[in-house]
Scaffold this motif. Structure first.
Motif, PDB file in Angstrom:
ATOM      1  N   LEU A 249      11.313  22.463 -30.650  1.00 47.35           N
ATOM      2  CA  LEU A 249      12.469  23.497 -30.593  1.00 47.35           C
ATOM      3  C   LEU A 249      13.905  22.809 -30.433  1.00 47.35           C
ATOM      4  O   LEU A 249      14.833  23.563 -31.248  1.00 47.35           O
ATOM      5  N   ALA A 250      14.090  21.865 -29.722  1.00 48.52           N
ATOM      6  CA  ALA A 250      15.629  21.090 -30.118  1.00 48.52           C
ATOM      7  C   ALA A 250      15.903  20.951 -31.355  1.00 48.52           C
ATOM      8  O   ALA A 250      16.970  20.785 -31.866  1.00 48.52           O
TER       9      ALA A 250
ATOM     10  N   MET B 156      10.252  15.557 -21.661  1.00 46.90           N
ATOM     11  CA  MET B 156      10.387  16.749 -22.679  1.00 46.90           C
ATOM     12  C   MET B 156       9.060  16.740 -23.300  1.00 46.90           C
ATOM     13  O   MET B 156       8.504  15.773 -23.868  1.00 46.90           O
ATOM     14  N   SER B 157       8.667  17.939 -23.515  1.00 46.10           N
ATOM     15  CA  SER B 157       7.061  18.085 -24.115  1.00 46.10           C
ATOM     16  C   SER B 157       7.279  17.951 -25.702  1.00 46.10           C
ATOM     17  O   SER B 157       8.546  18.229 -25.967  1.00 46.10           O
ATOM     18  N   ASN B 158       6.165  17.796 -26.503  1.00 48.35           N
ATOM     19  CA  ASN B 158       6.517  17.849 -27.893  1.00 48.35           C
ATOM     20  C   ASN B 158       7.132  19.340 -28.397  1.00 48.35           C
ATOM     21  O   ASN B 158       7.920  19.462 -29.328  1.00 48.35           O
ATOM     22  N   ARG B 159       6.639  20.251 -27.630  1.00 42.62           N
ATOM     23  CA  ARG B 159       6.950  21.753 -27.772  1.00 42.62           C
ATOM     24  C   ARG B 159       8.722  21.866 -27.541  1.00 42.62           C
ATOM     25  O   ARG B 159       9.230  22.294 -28.566  1.00 42.62           O
ATOM     26  N   ASP B 160       9.202  21.312 -26.644  1.00 38.83           N
ATOM     27  CA  ASP B 160      10.625  21.188 -26.492  1.00 38.83           C
ATOM     28  C   ASP B 160      11.275  20.596 -27.274  1.00 38.83           C
ATOM     29  O   ASP B 160      12.541  20.909 -27.816  1.00 38.83           O
ATOM     30  N   ALA B 161      10.753  19.420 -27.752  1.00 42.75           N
ATOM     31  CA  ALA B 161      11.410  18.334 -28.577  1.00 42.75           C
ATOM     32  C   ALA B 161      11.545  19.085 -29.998  1.00 42.75           C
ATOM     33  O   ALA B 161      12.614  19.129 -30.755  1.00 42.75           O
TER      34      ALA B 161
END
Length: 88
Positions: free
Chosen positions: A8-9, A1-6
């Protein structure tokens, strides 16, 4: 998981916890438009600190901060933390 996805989570989990409409989370949505009040803003910063082991300055976010700006700020803080020398 990318930082951006994390990130957003974390935002989605925050929205769910406080009953905010996370389906309206878009890059240009401001925290105010999401319905984030002052106490929730502090809670959001604590969540980012806990999730990413970073220090988020109180002035990092305001009600006019957009989701895109919040993501960029957290990504920058993560990068700074990753480049910081380890302390004992």
């Amino acid at each position: 998981m990318s930082n951006r996805d994390a990130i957003l989570a974390v935002l989605a989990g925050f929205a769910e916890t406080f009953g905010l409409d996370h389906s309206h989370i878009s890059p240009n949505t401001t925290l105010y438009e999401l319905g984030v009040d002052s106490l929730q803003l502090i809670e959001l910063m604590f969540r980012f600190e806990e999730a990413f082991k970073i220090q988020v300055p109180l002035e990092a976010f305001g009600h006019k901060t957009t989701v895109a700006e919040a993501i960029a700020t957290i990504e920058q803080l993560i990068e700074v933390q990753a480049c910081a020398p380890a302390t004992r």
